[in-house]
Write a protein that holds these residues in place. Structure first.
Motif, PDB file in Angstrom:
ATOM      1  N   UNK A 182       0.745  -0.991  -0.168  1.00 11.51           N
ATOM      2  CA  UNK A 182      -0.404  -0.344   0.043  1.00 11.51           C
ATOM      3  C   UNK A 182       0.540   1.235   0.023  1.00 11.51           C
ATOM      4  N   UNK A 183       1.722   1.243   0.438  1.00 11.56           N
ATOM      5  CA  UNK A 183       2.594   2.205   0.699  1.00 11.56           C
ATOM      6  C   UNK A 183       3.455   2.777  -0.389  1.00 11.56           C
ATOM      7  N   UNK A 184       3.859   1.413  -1.485  1.00 14.77           N
ATOM      8  CA  UNK A 184       5.106   1.476  -2.132  1.00 14.77           C
ATOM      9  C   UNK A 184       3.089   2.426  -3.251  1.00 14.77           C
ATOM     10  N   UNK A 185       2.645   1.648  -3.008  1.00 23.17           N
ATOM     11  CA  UNK A 185       0.971   2.282  -4.198  1.00 23.17           C
ATOM     12  C   UNK A 185       0.840   3.883  -3.930  1.00 23.17           C
ATOM     13  N   UNK A 186       0.706   4.784  -2.425  1.00 20.57           N
ATOM     14  CA  UNK A 186       0.757   5.577  -1.991  1.00 20.57           C
ATOM     15  C   UNK A 186       1.512   6.705  -2.298  1.00 20.57           C
ATOM     16  N   UNK A 187       3.215   6.099  -2.655  1.00 21.50           N
ATOM     17  CA  UNK A 187       3.560   7.301  -2.971  1.00 21.50           C
ATOM     18  C   UNK A 187       3.772   7.292  -4.189  1.00 21.50           C
TER      19      UNK A 187
END
Ligand SMILES: [Mn+2]
Length: 461
Positions: free
Chosen positions: A129-134
């Protein structure tokens, strides 16, 4: 989130963004399946081609298969512990993981390098999720929470640390609602009396394992357990007043039986409701959603769970529920077998050898259910042995404990790693659930060794 972690995620994502066709390789449990869905959603948003493989473990056989596909590979919810194997294979790789890493590597994002605990603070789905959010895609926050709950990161009564950031996003997006409520499994989809019958965290004295007693208990509170003449109410069908009455009666009962305070506290805590899902469906509650995904994985159809995560509410959703049914049926038979057969006991543990009687895919779950089914008291961890289907000279070991034992110092992952290494096997996992593979003829010595390790963990010597 630490500035350093976020900066490194952005650098990592920037590189990933340059790919035009990738293969996602993820783990077959609820966390791995939701992580895979988050990444596939991201790649479709970025118009990057993506296929996926969901696998139980990353071994040389799977690596060879991956290599044959000849694409850049994004390992998800796995890879940090297999970095050597991955490097040796020569594939072009990215690793998004939260398991204990071997070493730092700039093609890997892992919270352990930044002072976070991957066991409690964030899951594989959370890291995805954090990768996607970034990269500007943050619409799957609710799935990242399902992953965290699937990895039991809420076992203290709530999610915290990095998971809390994701929760904040989901609440803001109105996909998830947080409530303080009864945390027993099955609040959405199970009849109330069955929710109590299967309660295992905590075990409710006199109720867990006894369906008739549960029904009487509910009726004694003047709560009508029936919705109509042929269906039962689930917990979410109860009125606010009825819920309060039920919770305080459960509290009183646990106190009466001298159940430790912290175990009682854990019974009520945060529950995460997925607001876009239909009421009373398994997808409405994060814990039940995770169980559905685990059922798909263990029934060797993780791609059906994946389709549901990505929005299928038609054929795949029907199939997923059928898998859940057959999964439950397998578990029911496993428990039946175990209660007939009983378990063996050592000073610090229970164990049983199911041979080929219980499928190795579900034997760990059956072992964990032995507490709830009152086959064993919650005072010691349990080890379950099964034949290794791939190598008849080896045995699979699944270890399960409960929150109370972990609080007293038990760490099953450490015990499995240490114990199996001694006999040329391998093992590891979480404090509360872990596994190992050991040579068949070393079973007795392994049990002895693990018994001693538990004693050390409990006494500190
Ligand atoms: Mn995980």
């Amino acid at each position: 989130m630490s500035r350093e972690l976020w900066d490194d995620i952005k650098i990592f994502s920037g590189r990933l963004r340059q790919e035009d066709d990738v293969l996602v390789v993820s783990h077959h449990d609820a966390d791995g399946i939701t992580a895979c869905a988050i990444l596939l959603d991201l790649f479709s948003y970025l118009e990057i081609g993506a296929d996926s493989i969901i696998t139980k473990q990353l071994d040389s056989k799977v690596i060879a298969e991956i290599k044959g596909i000849n694409k850049s590979v994004v390992f998800s919810d796995m890879g940090s512990g297999q970095l050597n194997l991955i490097r040796e294979s020569g594939v072009d790789y990215y690793i998004i993981d939260h398991h204990q890493p071997l070493e730092k590597d700039d093609r890997q994002v892992n919270p352990h390098f930044y002072g976070y605990d991957g066991g409690r603070d964030v899951s594989g789905a959370g890291m995805a999720y954090f990768v996607a959010k970034s990269l500007g895609r943050d619409d799957m926050a609710h799935l990242a929470l399902v992953g965290a709950v699937g990895d039991m990161q809420d076992s203290s009564g709530s999610l915290h640390s990095l998971n809390r950031i994701i929760l904040g996003d989901a609440v803001e997006q109105k996909t998830v609602k947080v409530k303080n409520d009864l945390r027993l499994f099955g609040r959405q989809s199970r009849p109330v009396h069955l929710m109590l019958t299967y309660a295992s965290d905590p075990i409710i004295p006199g109720l867990t394992g006894n369906q008739q007693a549960c029904l009487q208990f509910i009726e004694s509170l003047e709560i009508n357990p029936r919705r109509d003449s042929n269906s039962w109410k689930s917990y979410v069908d109860l009125s606010l007043g009825e819920r309060k009455k039920l919770i305080s009666a459960l509290y009183m009962r646990l106190l009466d039986f001298n159940v430790p305070e912290y175990l009682i506290q854990g019974m009520v805590g945060e529950v995460y409701t997925l607001l876009k899902e239909e009421k009373r469906s398994e997808l409405r509650d994060s814990k039940e959603y995770a169980t559905l995904m685990n059922a798909c994985g263990r029934q060797e159809n993780p791609e059906i769970g994946l389709a549901v995560c990505l929005g299928d509410r038609g054929d795949k959703w029907d199939e997923a529920r059928e898998l859940l049914q057959s999964h439950r049926e397998m578990l029911r038979k496993g428990i039946q077998y175990l209660s007939k057969r009983g378990v063996n006991e050592r000073a610090q543990l229970y164990y049983f050898n199911a041979g080929g009687e219980i499928n190795e895919r579900i034997i760990g779950v059956v072992a964990g259910m032995a507490y709830g089914a009152k086959i064993i008291p919650p005072n010691k961890p349990i080890l379950a042995f099964a034949l290794d289907r791939e190598d008849p000279s080896m045995m699979k070991v699944s270890a399960r404990a409960n929150w109370a034992l972990v609080r007293r110092g038990i760490h099953l992952g450490d015990a499995m790693r240490e114990g199996s290494r001694e006999f040329g096997g391998e093992g590891g996992g979480h404090d509360i659930a872990a596994g190992a593979t050991i040579p068949k003829k070393k079973m007795d010595s392994f049990i002895e060794a693990v018994n001693n390790i538990f004693k050390k963990q409990l006494t500190g010597r």
